[in-house]
Scaffold this active site. Structure first.
Site, PDB file in Angstrom:
ATOM      1  N   LYS A  40     -25.646 -22.759 -24.092  1.00 26.60           N
ATOM      2  CA  LYS A  40     -26.488 -24.153 -24.753  1.00 26.60           C
ATOM      3  C   LYS A  40     -27.069 -24.748 -23.645  1.00 26.60           C
ATOM      4  O   LYS A  40     -28.159 -25.272 -23.632  1.00 26.60           O
ATOM      5  CB  LYS A  40     -25.540 -25.108 -25.573  1.00 26.60           C
ATOM      6  CG  LYS A  40     -25.262 -24.342 -26.735  1.00 26.60           C
ATOM      7  CD  LYS A  40     -24.055 -25.121 -27.521  1.00 26.60           C
ATOM      8  CE  LYS A  40     -23.377 -24.615 -28.812  1.00 26.60           C
ATOM      9  NZ  LYS A  40     -22.511 -25.093 -29.537  1.00 26.60           N
ATOM     10  N   GLN A  84     -17.895 -29.364 -28.730  1.00 21.94           N
ATOM     11  CA  GLN A  84     -17.613 -27.842 -29.058  1.00 21.94           C
ATOM     12  C   GLN A  84     -16.298 -27.762 -29.699  1.00 21.94           C
ATOM     13  O   GLN A  84     -15.353 -28.438 -29.370  1.00 21.94           O
ATOM     14  CB  GLN A  84     -17.701 -26.985 -27.735  1.00 21.94           C
ATOM     15  CG  GLN A  84     -17.497 -25.598 -28.051  1.00 21.94           C
ATOM     16  CD  GLN A  84     -18.784 -24.959 -28.731  1.00 21.94           C
ATOM     17  OE1 GLN A  84     -19.932 -25.641 -28.491  1.00 21.94           O
ATOM     18  NE2 GLN A  84     -18.476 -23.990 -29.345  1.00 21.94           N
ATOM     19  N   ASP A 107     -25.475 -31.248 -34.198  1.00 18.60           N
ATOM     20  CA  ASP A 107     -24.754 -30.051 -34.994  1.00 18.60           C
ATOM     21  C   ASP A 107     -24.849 -30.198 -36.455  1.00 18.60           C
ATOM     22  O   ASP A 107     -24.547 -29.094 -37.065  1.00 18.60           O
ATOM     23  CB  ASP A 107     -23.436 -30.105 -34.487  1.00 18.60           C
ATOM     24  CG  ASP A 107     -22.864 -29.089 -33.368  1.00 18.60           C
ATOM     25  OD1 ASP A 107     -23.589 -28.201 -33.318  1.00 18.60           O
ATOM     26  OD2 ASP A 107     -21.851 -29.218 -32.655  1.00 18.60           O
TER      27      ASP A 107
HETATM   28  N1  GUN Z   1     -17.851 -23.738 -32.664  1.00 16.65           N
HETATM   29  C1  GUN Z   1     -18.345 -22.690 -33.258  1.00 16.65           C
HETATM   30  N2  GUN Z   1     -19.373 -22.969 -33.726  1.00 16.65           N
HETATM   31  C2  GUN Z   1     -19.873 -24.058 -33.234  1.00 16.65           C
HETATM   32  C3  GUN Z   1     -21.154 -24.740 -33.373  1.00 16.65           C
HETATM   33  O1  GUN Z   1     -22.145 -24.536 -33.909  1.00 16.65           O
HETATM   34  N3  GUN Z   1     -20.961 -26.252 -32.906  1.00 16.65           N
HETATM   35  C4  GUN Z   1     -19.671 -26.612 -32.228  1.00 16.65           C
HETATM   36  N4  GUN Z   1     -20.077 -28.100 -31.840  1.00 16.65           N
HETATM   37  N5  GUN Z   1     -18.585 -25.959 -32.277  1.00 16.65           N
HETATM   38  C5  GUN Z   1     -18.684 -24.563 -32.638  1.00 16.65           C
END
Ligand code: GUN
Length: 279
Positions: A40, A84, A107
């Site tokens: 990211k 996350q 998100d």
């Molecule tokens: N864990 C697995 N996929 C994601 C996601 O798209 N965003 C976040 N914040 N955590 C995750």
């Protein structure tokens, strides 16, 4: 898509607008989360976003994390942020998600964004479903009136995707299959578009796939491997070697849905920077 975003960011900055700024909060040292967050940050650099990584050890308290979220909600320099998942067991993920200002929730996990998405209002949409719909659009896959079967009903993928696929922009007829579905093989074998999001490597076999179907593999299970530098390999939910020959399109793992998910987070951050969702 990354080039399109980068061009737009360059234009914004040239016109004196603020550079979009995405922050990620990472708790602990889960291998998968470390990798995803590193991607990211790298993606932000590639398109000209500013990025920040906020790290906590596993023993951070819920109170500390919620205080940080409050601070980030109020930080005017920050366009959007993500926490996350998964989080350690002593922290309520739902409490954390609901503490995020929906305007900064790139998100798309906050109930306000999920609810707005369901009724077709502008909203931040969870990155994986957003990426899959964009993938179908960009490859000009016919979805109108088509039979779409989604295996999996998670809050992040299966459930929001089922809603998006039924919206008027897509017009698919959607079935959400899950662990209690009877005759799962038969249900799947009727799908024009089959989307596997269960997290069980190789679950979808040839007898579950209709000739000429479009198959989307959301699975990214990390399994130990001697063949890679990291010591891990990503495994999809679809038995690719067996299924590929009989479908018209199939997404690979790695590749396919993963990169689309990554770009969708950038897209959401750009939408936040342009104030296109909430004004
Ligand atoms: N864990 C697995 N996929 C994601 C996601 O798209 N965003 C976040 N914040 N955590 C995750």
């Amino acid at each position: 898509m990354k080039q399109e975003i980068a061009a737009e960011v360059a234009e914004m900055v040239k016109n004196g607008k603020k550079q979009p700024h995405l922050a990620a909060v990472l708790v602990g040292h889960d291998g998968g989360s470390e990798t995803y967050v590193a991607y990211k940050i790298k993606d932000c650099e590639a398109v000209g976003f500013k990025s920040s990584l906020i790290r906590y050890e596993d023993d951070v308290t819920e109170v500390q994390l919620l205080a940080k979220i409050k601070e980030m909600n109020e930080d005017e320099d920050l366009t959007g942020f993500i926490v996350q998942l998964p989080l350690p067991k002593h922290i309520s993920e739902q409490k954390v998600i609901e503490a995020i200002d929906p305007k900064k929730d790139v998100d798309g996990f906050h109930p306000v964004n999920v609810g707005r998405m369901v009724i077709g209002l502008p909203s931040f949409v969870s990155a994986t479903p957003f990426g899959i719909v964009e993938l179908l659009k960009r490859y000009k896959i016919e979805t109108n009136g088509k039979n779409c079967v989604i295996i999996g009903r998670s809050n992040i993928v299966g459930r929001p995707l089922s809603v998006l696929m039924s919206h008027k922009a897509v017009n698919a007829t959607v079935t959400v299959a899950h662990s209690r579905t009877e005759n799962l093989e038969e249900v799947c074998s009727k799908a024009d578009i089959l989307i596997a999001a269960i997290g069980v490597p190789g679950f979808v076999k040839a007898n579950m796939v209709k000739e000429g179907a479009v198959v989307i593999d959301v699975g990214t299970t990390r399994v130990k491997s001697d063949e890679t530098k990291s010591g891990f390999k990503l495994k999809g939910d679809v038995l690719f070697e067996e299924v590929a020959g009989q479908c018209s399109y199939i997404t690979p793992v790695p590749g396919g849905v993963g990169p689309m998910t990554r770009v969708s987070l950038l897209q959401n951050t750009l939408l936040a920077a342009k104030k296109e969702i909430y004004g």
